[in-house]
Design a protein around this motif. Structure first.
Motif: not given
Length: 186
Positions: A151-164
């Protein structure tokens, strides 16, 4: 004049993540989120552990994923934590202190994986893939290191991350453009 921070540049990553200092500052931003659950605990609960897993984490940083979850780490797991920078791994070892013997640490570049490494039942890339220029190549290398059924487990940020945070930067200066992948100033 426009300055762009290229988060996928090896030189950028080597300088920004030479030790845990800058990483800890970036992680510190998330103290102000509204989620009551700690990020590392949330991610850890989603890792599909099995029996006697061989686990490899790329870009382990300061090892916080494991430090936050030490009591939940399977006793029979063989865990390798890797990072691009030796100093980051020294910080990781210090962060894991008394539990350091449960982990193997290795300097490793996801884009230049040593031959013969693996197979692993779980490979983890927690907030790491967006730092790579050649994501397809990296994913192919990871697939080659996985054991059958791995199994491959990945997390990432999205384009909408940290809008504030972006709104805060924009309010400070119209010359600053913010995106999760980097900051550009003209």
């Amino acid at each position: 004049v426009r300055l762009t921070v290229d988060c996928a540049s090896r030189d950028f990553n080597r300088s920004q993540y030479a030790g845990a200092g800058n990483l800890c500052k970036r992680i510190g931003i998330y103290r102000y989120n509204s989620n009551p659950e700690n990020w590392y605990e949330w991610v850890f609960r989603r890792i599909p552990f099995g029996r006697a897993d061989r686990i490899l984490e790329f870009a382990c940083g300061n090892g916080e994923l494991w430090r936050r979850n030490l009591e939940r780490v399977p006793e029979d797991a063989e865990i390798t934590l890797s990072d691009l920078n030796e100093r980051m791994l020294e910080d990781c070892a210090a962060n894991l202190s008394g539990s350091r013997d449960r982990f193997r640490l290795a300097v490793m570049d996801l884009l230049d994986i040593p031959p013969g490494i693996g197979p692993f039942s779980i490979v983890i890339a927690n907030h790491a893939l967006y730092h790579l220029a050649d994501k397809r190549g990296a994913l192919a290398r990871i697939a080659g290191m996985l054991a059958p059924g791995g199994r491959f487990v990945a997390t990432t940020i999205g384009r909408e991350d940290n809008q504030e945070l972006g709104a805060l930067f924009s309010g400070y200066s119209a010359r600053i453009e913010f995106s999760p992948a980097g900051v550009a100033a003209s």
